[in-house]
Scaffold this motif. Structure first.
Motif, PDB file in Angstrom:
ATOM      1  N   ALA A  23      -6.518  -4.865   8.521  1.00  0.00           N
ATOM      2  CA  ALA A  23      -6.989  -4.461   7.183  1.00  0.00           C
ATOM      3  C   ALA A  23      -5.888  -4.686   6.144  1.00  0.00           C
ATOM      4  O   ALA A  23      -6.149  -5.203   5.047  1.00  0.00           O
ATOM      5  N   ILE A  24      -4.655  -4.336   6.494  1.00  0.00           N
ATOM      6  CA  ILE A  24      -3.558  -4.486   5.522  1.00  0.00           C
ATOM      7  C   ILE A  24      -3.355  -5.967   5.188  1.00  0.00           C
ATOM      8  O   ILE A  24      -3.238  -6.346   4.024  1.00  0.00           O
ATOM      9  N   ASP A  25      -3.372  -6.827   6.218  1.00  0.00           N
ATOM     10  CA  ASP A  25      -3.233  -8.284   5.978  1.00  0.00           C
ATOM     11  C   ASP A  25      -4.325  -8.771   5.032  1.00  0.00           C
ATOM     12  O   ASP A  25      -4.065  -9.503   4.082  1.00  0.00           O
ATOM     13  N   LYS A  26      -5.561  -8.332   5.319  1.00  0.00           N
ATOM     14  CA  LYS A  26      -6.706  -8.787   4.522  1.00  0.00           C
ATOM     15  C   LYS A  26      -6.539  -8.371   3.052  1.00  0.00           C
ATOM     16  O   LYS A  26      -6.693  -9.185   2.145  1.00  0.00           O
ATOM     17  N   PHE A  27      -6.177  -7.091   2.836  1.00  0.00           N
ATOM     18  CA  PHE A  27      -6.064  -6.619   1.450  1.00  0.00           C
ATOM     19  C   PHE A  27      -4.844  -7.221   0.749  1.00  0.00           C
ATOM     20  O   PHE A  27      -4.868  -7.421  -0.464  1.00  0.00           O
ATOM     21  N   GLU A  28      -3.801  -7.521   1.507  1.00  0.00           N
ATOM     22  CA  GLU A  28      -2.651  -8.192   0.880  1.00  0.00           C
ATOM     23  C   GLU A  28      -3.050  -9.604   0.435  1.00  0.00           C
ATOM     24  O   GLU A  28      -2.683 -10.043  -0.650  1.00  0.00           O
ATOM     25  N   ARG A  29      -3.829 -10.290   1.282  1.00  0.00           N
ATOM     26  CA  ARG A  29      -4.292 -11.639   0.903  1.00  0.00           C
ATOM     27  C   ARG A  29      -5.175 -11.579  -0.341  1.00  0.00           C
ATOM     28  O   ARG A  29      -5.128 -12.442  -1.198  1.00  0.00           O
ATOM     29  N   GLN A  30      -5.970 -10.508  -0.451  1.00  0.00           N
ATOM     30  CA  GLN A  30      -6.877 -10.372  -1.610  1.00  0.00           C
ATOM     31  C   GLN A  30      -6.173  -9.767  -2.825  1.00  0.00           C
ATOM     32  O   GLN A  30      -6.806  -9.473  -3.833  1.00  0.00           O
ATOM     33  N   ASN A  31      -4.872  -9.539  -2.681  1.00  0.00           N
ATOM     34  CA  ASN A  31      -4.082  -8.935  -3.765  1.00  0.00           C
ATOM     35  C   ASN A  31      -4.601  -7.548  -4.169  1.00  0.00           C
ATOM     36  O   ASN A  31      -4.608  -7.185  -5.339  1.00  0.00           O
ATOM     37  N   LEU A  32      -5.031  -6.769  -3.163  1.00  0.00           N
ATOM     38  CA  LEU A  32      -5.469  -5.392  -3.426  1.00  0.00           C
ATOM     39  C   LEU A  32      -4.446  -4.383  -2.901  1.00  0.00           C
ATOM     40  O   LEU A  32      -4.420  -3.230  -3.326  1.00  0.00           O
ATOM     41  N   LEU A  33      -3.607  -4.803  -1.972  1.00  0.00           N
ATOM     42  CA  LEU A  33      -2.524  -3.962  -1.432  1.00  0.00           C
ATOM     43  C   LEU A  33      -1.236  -4.761  -1.508  1.00  0.00           C
ATOM     44  O   LEU A  33      -1.257  -5.995  -1.400  1.00  0.00           O
ATOM     45  N   GLU A  34      -0.103  -4.045  -1.659  1.00  0.00           N
ATOM     46  CA  GLU A  34       1.190  -4.743  -1.641  1.00  0.00           C
ATOM     47  C   GLU A  34       2.256  -3.781  -1.129  1.00  0.00           C
ATOM     48  O   GLU A  34       2.097  -2.560  -1.218  1.00  0.00           O
ATOM     49  N   GLN A  35       3.338  -4.350  -0.593  1.00  0.00           N
ATOM     50  CA  GLN A  35       4.461  -3.506  -0.182  1.00  0.00           C
ATOM     51  C   GLN A  35       5.594  -3.684  -1.174  1.00  0.00           C
ATOM     52  O   GLN A  35       6.004  -4.803  -1.474  1.00  0.00           O
ATOM     53  N   LYS A  36       6.090  -2.564  -1.712  1.00  0.00           N
ATOM     54  CA  LYS A  36       7.236  -2.607  -2.623  1.00  0.00           C
ATOM     55  C   LYS A  36       8.290  -1.708  -1.997  1.00  0.00           C
ATOM     56  O   LYS A  36       8.074  -0.512  -1.854  1.00  0.00           O
ATOM     57  N   GLU A  37       9.399  -2.316  -1.593  1.00  0.00           N
ATOM     58  CA  GLU A  37      10.431  -1.602  -0.843  1.00  0.00           C
ATOM     59  C   GLU A  37       9.782  -0.872   0.332  1.00  0.00           C
ATOM     60  O   GLU A  37       9.043  -1.492   1.079  1.00  0.00           O
TER      61      GLU A  37
END
Ligand code: SF4
Length: 408
Positions: free
Chosen positions: A372-386
């Motif tokens: 799920a995290i990979d999918k939302f990162e690809r869709q630019n809905l989730l991101e990791q900051k630090e």
């Protein structure tokens, strides 16, 4: 200390963080003078003074019976919510506060919040409470247009809001929050912006801004079902939300939760306990708590709650978790707790601390929700900051679509 190994119980997860974890206390006051058209909360008008006195006595009995709940812990926040807590008056609220002080240890910098409605936020109310340390007021404003307030079924006017804001400031309350609702039926973006501009002139320290929803059981829901009340267009809703973000940022507010903005260091520390899924005790009919890994709620029938405490006032072996008072009692397993930490924590603009998550649960969110995290990162809905995993700005208005993937 290396915590990177699986844990088996919620108690273990709590113990890992120990007494450093914040503890809040919530008191529910289920009285309102009248019912607003959009409101689905548990509340009703008090019949008379005696009904309010009996309720306050019952809550105090429950508090005293719970003195063993927070041994070696200090309360970092106390929150009077409702309903309309200000409606019961300063003397009754002061009795409740004194009872809390006598029963629990209190942190030096405790945040004490009172939800108040403009018509009952008076100088007289605060005279009873500021000497006891009340330091935060959350004022239910909702709109700065009289005809919109009428539409919402509110009993105050804009003039009452202005009087209440002066009374709060004159009482020296250092943290003043105001609640607003946007996307009212027929509201334009310009009209909404006008409410924001007017509220900013009252110099709040914190703003909670929610879009109107048509909750089942409300007058608005019934009218909507009959086709007599339409929500604003999605496009208008998005424009109102984005305008709110832009304007409040320009005025120096920090957007720290999907619907909440604050001046520096004026976030609601009590609500942060909810969003971080830390622990909080709860008192009163329909009050919800989370303690020792147990999510719980007390019965919403006020009279039953009051009678129980009247009948058991002298009994020594009374408990906080009395089965006769509980409407919900669920011991969360570690997986459920970890899900809740993601679902609530991602509402924070900062996001969920991966380090703290690992410390609490012994694994990283990516170990469990990689797909799920990979999918939302690809869709630019989730991101990791630090060390934080967070929603992107474009996900804020469709957060539920993302959050549901962390349910299991
Ligand atoms: S004052 Fe608040 S809790 Fe009471 S009816 Fe209105 S919206 Fe609901």
């Amino acid at each position: 200390m290396n915590h990177n190994f699986p844990i088996k119980s919620m108690q273990e997860a709590v113990m890992r963080e120990g007494c450093a974890v914040k503890l809040g206390l919530y008191i529910h006051i289920p009285f309102c003078r009248s019912k607003c058209s959009y409101c689905a909360f548990v509340s009703a008008a008090p019949r008379d003074d005696q009904e309010m006195d009996r309720y306050v006595n019952a809550v105090m009995t429950h508090i005293r019976a719970s003195s063993n709940m927070a041994r070696n812990r200090e309360l970092s926040t106390i929150f009077f919510g409702g309903g309309t807590p200000s409606l019961i008056g300063g003397k009754r609220l002061a009795l409740l506060l004194e009872c809390i002080f006598e029963t629990f240890s209190i942190a030096d910098n405790v945040e004490i919040t009172l939800e108040a409605n403009p018509e009952s936020a008076t100088a007289e109310l605060f005279q009873h409470l500021t000497p006891l340390g009340l330091n935060r007021v959350s004022l239910g404003v909702q709109s700065m247009h009289d005809e919109e307030l009428k539409q919402l079924g509110r009993i105050h006017s804009v003039a009452t809001v202005e009087r209440a804001a002066s009374a709060i400031r004159e009482a020296g309350i250092p943290n003043v929050s105001m609640d607003l609702i946007f996307a009212l039926p027929g509201q334009t973006v310009r009209r909404w912006e006008d409410t924001l501009q007017k509220i900013l002139r009252l110099t709040p320290d914190h703003l909670s801004v929610y879009g109107l929803s048509f909750e089942e059981g409300t007058l608005f829901h019934r009218l909507n079902q009959k086709g007599r009340l339409e929500p604003v267009l999605d496009e208008t809703y998005v424009r109102m939300y984005n305008r709110t973000r832009d304007l409040l940022t320009t005025y120096g507010f920090w957007h720290y939760e999907i619907s909440n903005w604050s001046r520096p260091d004026r976030e609601c520390r009590h609500n942060l306990i909810y969003w971080n899924q830390d622990e909080y005790l709860a008192f009163g009919a329909a009050a919800h708590g989370l303690f020792d890994g147990i999510r719980h709620a007390f019965i919403s029938e006020k009279e039953t709650y009051v009678r129980f405490h009247e009948q058991h006032q002298k009994q020594r072996d009374r408990l906080y978790f009395n089965p006769e008072l509980l409407a919900e009692y669920k011991r969360l397993d570690v997986e459920e707790m970890a899900s809740d930490v993601m679902i609530y924590g991602l509402r924070l603009i900062k996001g969920v601390s991966i380090d703290r998550f690992i410390n609490r649960f012994g694994y990283s969110p990516r170990d469990r929700w990689q797909e799920a995290i990979d999918k939302f990162e690809r869709q630019n809905l989730l991101e990791q900051k630090e060390e934080y995993l967070r929603l992107t700005p474009q996900a804020l208005l469709i957060s539920n679509e993302v959050l549901q993937y962390f349910l299991d």
